[in-house]
Design a protein around this motif. Structure first.
Motif, PDB file in Angstrom:
ATOM      1  N   ASP A   1      24.347  53.366  61.490  1.00 49.87           N
ATOM      2  CA  ASP A   1      23.571  54.547  61.113  1.00 49.87           C
ATOM      3  C   ASP A   1      22.350  54.691  62.013  1.00 49.87           C
ATOM      4  OD1 ASP A   1      25.224  55.372  59.148  1.00 49.87           O
ATOM      5  OD2 ASP A   1      23.888  55.010  57.484  1.00 49.87           O
TER       6      ASP A   1
ATOM      7  N   LYS B   1      14.728  59.314  57.599  1.00 53.43           N
ATOM      8  CA  LYS B   1      16.148  58.983  57.634  1.00 53.43           C
ATOM      9  C   LYS B   1      16.339  57.464  57.538  1.00 53.43           C
ATOM     10  CE  LYS B   1      20.157  60.267  60.343  1.00 53.43           C
ATOM     11  NZ  LYS B   1      20.570  60.711  61.684  1.00 53.43           N
TER      12      LYS B   1
ATOM     13  N   MET C   1      15.798  56.274  54.074  1.00 58.78           N
ATOM     14  CA  MET C   1      16.957  56.564  53.238  1.00 58.78           C
ATOM     15  C   MET C   1      18.051  55.528  53.479  1.00 58.78           C
ATOM     16  SD  MET C   1      16.530  58.976  51.130  1.00 58.78           S
ATOM     17  CE  MET C   1      14.780  58.623  50.978  1.00 58.78           C
TER      18      MET C   1
ATOM     19  N   ARG D   1      19.339  53.324  50.458  1.00 61.87           N
ATOM     20  CA  ARG D   1      20.753  53.352  50.137  1.00 61.87           C
ATOM     21  C   ARG D   1      21.350  51.950  50.080  1.00 61.87           C
ATOM     22  NH1 ARG D   1      25.452  55.635  53.460  1.00 61.87           N
ATOM     23  NH2 ARG D   1      26.663  56.598  51.816  1.00 61.87           N
TER      24      ARG D   1
ATOM     25  N   GLU E   1      21.624  60.650  48.133  1.00 59.61           N
ATOM     26  CA  GLU E   1      22.634  61.381  48.909  1.00 59.61           C
ATOM     27  C   GLU E   1      22.164  62.808  49.180  1.00 59.61           C
ATOM     28  OE1 GLU E   1      25.158  59.871  50.324  1.00 59.61           O
ATOM     29  OE2 GLU E   1      24.415  58.053  49.364  1.00 59.61           O
TER      30      GLU E   1
ATOM     31  N   ARG F   1      19.633  62.685  51.881  1.00 60.53           N
ATOM     32  CA  ARG F   1      20.296  62.451  53.172  1.00 60.53           C
ATOM     33  C   ARG F   1      20.866  63.755  53.724  1.00 60.53           C
ATOM     34  NH1 ARG F   1      22.641  57.355  54.797  1.00 60.53           N
ATOM     35  NH2 ARG F   1      24.572  58.416  55.220  1.00 60.53           N
TER      36      ARG F   1
ATOM     37  N   SER G   1      19.552  65.545  57.146  1.00 59.29           N
ATOM     38  CA  SER G   1      20.423  65.840  58.289  1.00 59.29           C
ATOM     39  C   SER G   1      20.405  67.345  58.572  1.00 59.29           C
ATOM     40  CB  SER G   1      21.836  65.308  58.058  1.00 59.29           C
ATOM     41  OG  SER G   1      22.652  66.282  57.491  1.00 59.29           O
TER      42      SER G   1
END
Lengths: 354, 354, 354, 354, 354
Positions: free
Chosen positions: A273, B218, B221, B225, B269, B272, B276
């Motif tokens: 990622d 990001k 996250m 996650r 999610e 995310r 993006s």
């Protein structure tokens, strides 16, 4: 990695079970080491022929036979004959393109694992296949070359540290698997370091070389992933097998090593990622730089092209251009040009280009 | 996060079950707090040695032992001996790189959780590992440093609020898990705020710093996650276990905490997806800006380059250029230039560049 | 949507089961409506206190209690006490950040659903949480504000249309769920319209505003998805539950509503695909436009820069430039320039830039 | 496809089981055709009212009733009454936005399928819903309009070709499903042709129209996918059902049709992959072309701007510029200019821009 | 691959089980070879009609009938009649668009496989369908054309090498499957080589042709994937079937061939990842090159445009421009220009454009 390409074809057309070494030959001569140990004592010998070692097998102690070098089909075949191993298993040992797997043959359990090294000299990942055979009171391990990953285990056996000499062969097999997977963490640490370095580089100075480095990292992750994902299944299979070869007290340890595998997979996915995020950053920063270049060009051109046009006007050779005769025509023109230029600059400042 | 890199390697080669602290040392001295409570009363003491606390264990009340600081292997080992815990469990407590998990050891249940803080000073995410051991009438919690997440629970026990003193140890364990997961919501609120701020920034003024901020978000996250996904499985395992350690009336509460975990995952999610999307917006707006810059350049150049060419024509020094002799040649030329410029402008307006 | 951020934190540290309203307060005072009906008759009253309504509960008819406004913890608590509901359930009713879910508490079934409105004024999506409790002969529904989605159901009960007064409470619950899900289709129609409009806009005139609109649509889809995906599981749970609260003849209807949910999910996924396709189109058309701008600039510059150079040559003041003395030098130069320009144009035509 | 938007809302608020046609009305009057056949003979009649047809039902032969046009709720309702069909089933028949599905109602099996046509005139995909009811000795098929897909089956029944008159109703149902799925292959062939054409176009001349075509193709694939994926499940359900309505010898044929469905799905996924690859190619070739345009501009500008500058130098009117007086100054300058230009060209060749 | 498009439609409307060849005809006349062998002896004959071969079937030895060319429906039908094969199976044999699959018909097992060749002349992938029927003591294989993949097997049977003549028909079937899958490795080696070549090209000189090559590779991977993924399921089905046609000792070999299939899938996925990484690299390097081109243009323009402007100033024909009269005006101007140019260059160096 690139060695794969001209070897697999050797196999095509041969009957299954044919013993042919597939892969790069990494060592000159195969080396066989035998460590026989129980709670009280521990013997260690190097032998040439597998036939020399098997009196060890008869007593109740645990025997660990380690073979470095798997290109010699004779040695592999001899071992197969001694222990009555399935020909396909022997073929798998000699073919270094196996996926990690676990197969329960009843009398023994066969495992294929991948050992991953970072070759510091060539700055690339190296993969070595390690096969394990776990029998009732023996473990046989096959490596492509001499390695130091098993040395700490050897030390512990010699010194009787930990439980390795107290529990049976399945615990020894576990410690070998554990040693390999622990080594993944070292590798992942290196990768983590590289990612951080590259991220810093990206922020300060993104150059094509950085892209290349990101791409290499991505490839390494692809290979790592290919080696580790099937491992999860293999170890899970080991944990869940009902084979009596696995002592009950070892189950908890296998669960632990399974947890480690999941941790490795988690880290790989996280790195993937992050690497793909770096690619995005790289592309954006290239775009940003192009944008900046464009702005400089546009500012210069937009200011000077009109001014040059004005200069061109008064460079014309018409017989009658009244302004040319004016006393202060030249200075007036310069003044107009300066004003124009300043207006342009203000416009660019308003547009936040400056 | 960056601390991970030079610690894991400490483990390599050591026998499994060796107690070594892996991770950053976040507190000077470990601190042990014991809260012993039942429906009627509640005692609370701080102790130095785990040996001092266990008379508490003998009566029928619930004992909660909280250890802040897990780097001291002696303390961990002592606890392990007292309660006869599995060495691998102790190793897991001291290694802060565990994934969240739940393991049922029969006499006790072991859980690893991740507490997530937002470090306001350094504006980054901090991860702390919390381990819980749930026995028949005790709960032991291990934190890396003193934290305030468990304080409300402590208050409730002291004041006898809620059910925490009415139901047994499994309810206490549940409240601790619940406190950790509730804290995730606080964190996600902060993330939601940041995302909104950044979206506004993106629309008004997309600069490279924005990109960096998006990228950091990001990464956060990714770590969130990694911490929360396995939690789902762990809590689900707790809910479904048939262990008698979990009182039946607690089942409903575990289902509730499982729902919360799913909610957290859902939010992650969603974030995310939104992040993006922001990257896409950023890239498009960079393209848009470049396009705008290009248009300015093109308009200026396209208008003035032909005009400058005309001026250049009449700046030539040929002896015979008839136009130069015309009385109104200069003004005619200026007129032609003006007409040309206007035509260009109309063309650009038609193309919607202006 | 943005209201989420400063409310969840209210919960942190409170004991589970504490009744606190989490979410935006959308209505001033809660309103309780009771409709009691059987095959023969139908009574409808508005009450202030839940205590006033329960004589209805004693006879064999079906009672539907609808509460608009869930911020008043007293009302919720009273209902909980009357019907002996689990405290976690009451907490869930008051916390508007629940995921859609179905929980079977034995004596009653609890469902959380999301009602989705398109707020035409602010042109944004609004989410309202609806909770349903289905008991043996009653249904209790909790809405955040007065809404018109249930009005058709109310009408049908009043007029005795359809089967709603012939089958029991579970059929009533089904009609309420069906009403909510049917509303999704209305919403998706609106989205479909917007997508088509935007696609047309994309083809004719892609501007940053279009991008913003696409992005908003994408966000709406993210929220829709988050609301509908868990619904599938919830309704499937309802269909498969073995609870006697669901009459057998209602099963077929639940299957139908499940089919509708899948249809909604299908549409959302299709829209997501289409929206991401639109982003691609947007980016390509920006690239196309930039390309076109570049071409204009290049054509103009490439034609005139060499010509201007020639003009510059003959604008030089060297004493001896033979061409300058030629009678037709000027016209010859103009001719050469014209030829050069035409060659350039032909070149561009060949390259298909014109 | 765009017809969906203003029809679904008709359903909102109506009681379930209400018969309302949702979708586009594609035919003026519904048409009912009845074919009654057994091994020996075959009768075929057109009827107006469903009541006229059912004497056919009483004997042991197989009856196929085909209804073209589903907008007439009266006809649908009559059929429902005659055969005692579930009201939700009738609702599904009239609502053309169903997903493909299979439902076993005990006495009969209900299937919804999607027939896909390529409308050559408007060059777009058209979707028609086909519903099938399979009873013990009858099959009822509902189409939105008269179609030719079932004609070959009709022919085979009339002529007694194949097994269709030898096996019972379930074989007839199978042949109808098979006819629909076979038609998908025709459609996919068309798509394959288009993809090849577009790929050729992409290589030779990528223009915005190509992008539009790719995008349209992508949309078609989205719709195809939406129609075919659930079909897989439906047919699998048919294959696995334990209903006695499906004769055993038909099982093998259902497996075959299931295989075909998977093949269709495979092709769709392959096409999707190829289309997304084409988008990449399109974007890269746009980039390439921009790069080429930029190069032309840069070469021209980079060569002539310095030369023009030199010309500008000697166009200055300073009283004392020594070079201007030189006899060969002009030619020397031209020579220097030529040399500079050649150096530039060599530089560009080295950079591989030429 | 492109042959698919105008053949499938031949099937539409025909009754199932109709024998029609779908696909390209790759051979003139079908050829039937029969090899009958047991431990002691091995007979081999070529026959014209399938009827000639079946006396072989009566004894206890294993018979392998290989048919090259499947376009002749008569031959296929004859075989079907002789062995009492299901008509759908015969249809599948003649339709070359089958997915790989395994079907257990009780008396025999039917398999469809895909043989993949790399056609060196046209540099493209070729797919050939191979069908196998495994009966109690016979194997029938159908190929589209004469191929050499089975030759090594033939050799081994003739020479009695390996176990092929010692174990029964299921082992023979296994060796044929194994031969096909082994051939995949050869193909993947070729792909691996190409990928490496292209990666090198990408680094040294990315041109549109490289993009085309990457795209072709990607397409090949799409087709390979489509052929191999279902194979996994088919072989897994073979391994797990409880049919007595598979001898127990062959199970281990099937597990081995299953492992190989997984290895092939792994490699395909790895290649896909690498190819998509290459596309990223290509796009970035295009961007990089454009950036470089832009920089050259900007540097040249930014340096010379202002200088040309200055030259333009002194090219004006105003009667009173004091500088023009200065003795060293020209040289002073040149000096100023040089200084300006050098400042520009330093600025670009600071910006790291040089």
């Amino acid at each position: 990695m690139t060695k794969q390409k001209n070897k697999d074809s050797k196999m095509t057309g041969l009957p299954p079970g044919t013993l042919i070494h597939v892969g790069e030959r990494k060592i000159e001569n195969a080396k066989i080491t035998v460590i026989n140990h129980n709670k009280e004592e521990c013997h260690e010998i190097n032998i040439k022929d597998i036939g020399d070692c098997f009196p060890f097998d008869k007593n109740s102690s645990v025997t660990w036979i380690n073979i470095d070098g798997i290109h010699n089909s004779e040695i592999i075949e001899n071992i197969g004959k001694h222990l009555n191993l399935h020909p396909l298993l022997l073929e798998d040992i000699m073919n270094t393109h196996q996926r990690p797997k676990m197969e329960d043959y009843g009398d023994y359990i066969f495992m294929v694992l991948k050992m991953l090294y970072h070759n510091a000299e060539q700055d690339k990942l190296e993969i070595e296949q390690v096969s394990l055979i776990l029998g009732s009171n023996y473990v046989i391990s096959f490596q492509e070359k001499e390695g130091d990953v098993f040395n700490p285990v050897r030390e512990r056996i010699r010194k009787g540290k930990g439980k390795v000499r107290k529990i049976g062969a399945s615990y020894l097999a576990y410690t070998l698997i554990d040693a390999i997977i622990d080594h993944y963490f070292v590798l992942l640490e290196g990768t983590g370091d590289k990612i951080e370095e590259l991220e810093e580089e990206l922020v300060t100075q993104p150059i094509p070389k950085t892209l290349q480095a990101i791409h290499n990292l991505k490839r390494e992750m692809i290979y790592l992933r290919k080696s580790v994902w099937p491992l999860r299944e293999a170890i899970s299979g080991l944990e869940k097998t009902e084979s009596t070869l696995i002592e009950e007290s070892v189950d908890m340890y296998l669960r632990d090593v399974y947890d480690h595998t999941i941790q490795v997979i988690d880290s790989i996915e996280t790195f993937r990622d992050m690497i793909s995020g770096m690619l995005d950053i790289y592309l954006s920063s290239i775009s940003n730089k192009m944008n900046e270049v464009m702005k400089v060009l546009t500012i210069i051109a937009t200011i000077f092209i009109p001014l040059t046009f004005i200069a061109g006007i008064y460079g014309m050779n018409f017989v009658y251009i009244p302004e040319l005769q004016w006393r202060w025509g030249y200075f007036a023109t310069l003044f107009v040009m300066a004003v124009l230029g300043i207006i342009m600059l203000l416009y660019f400042r308003k547009k936040k280009w400056l």
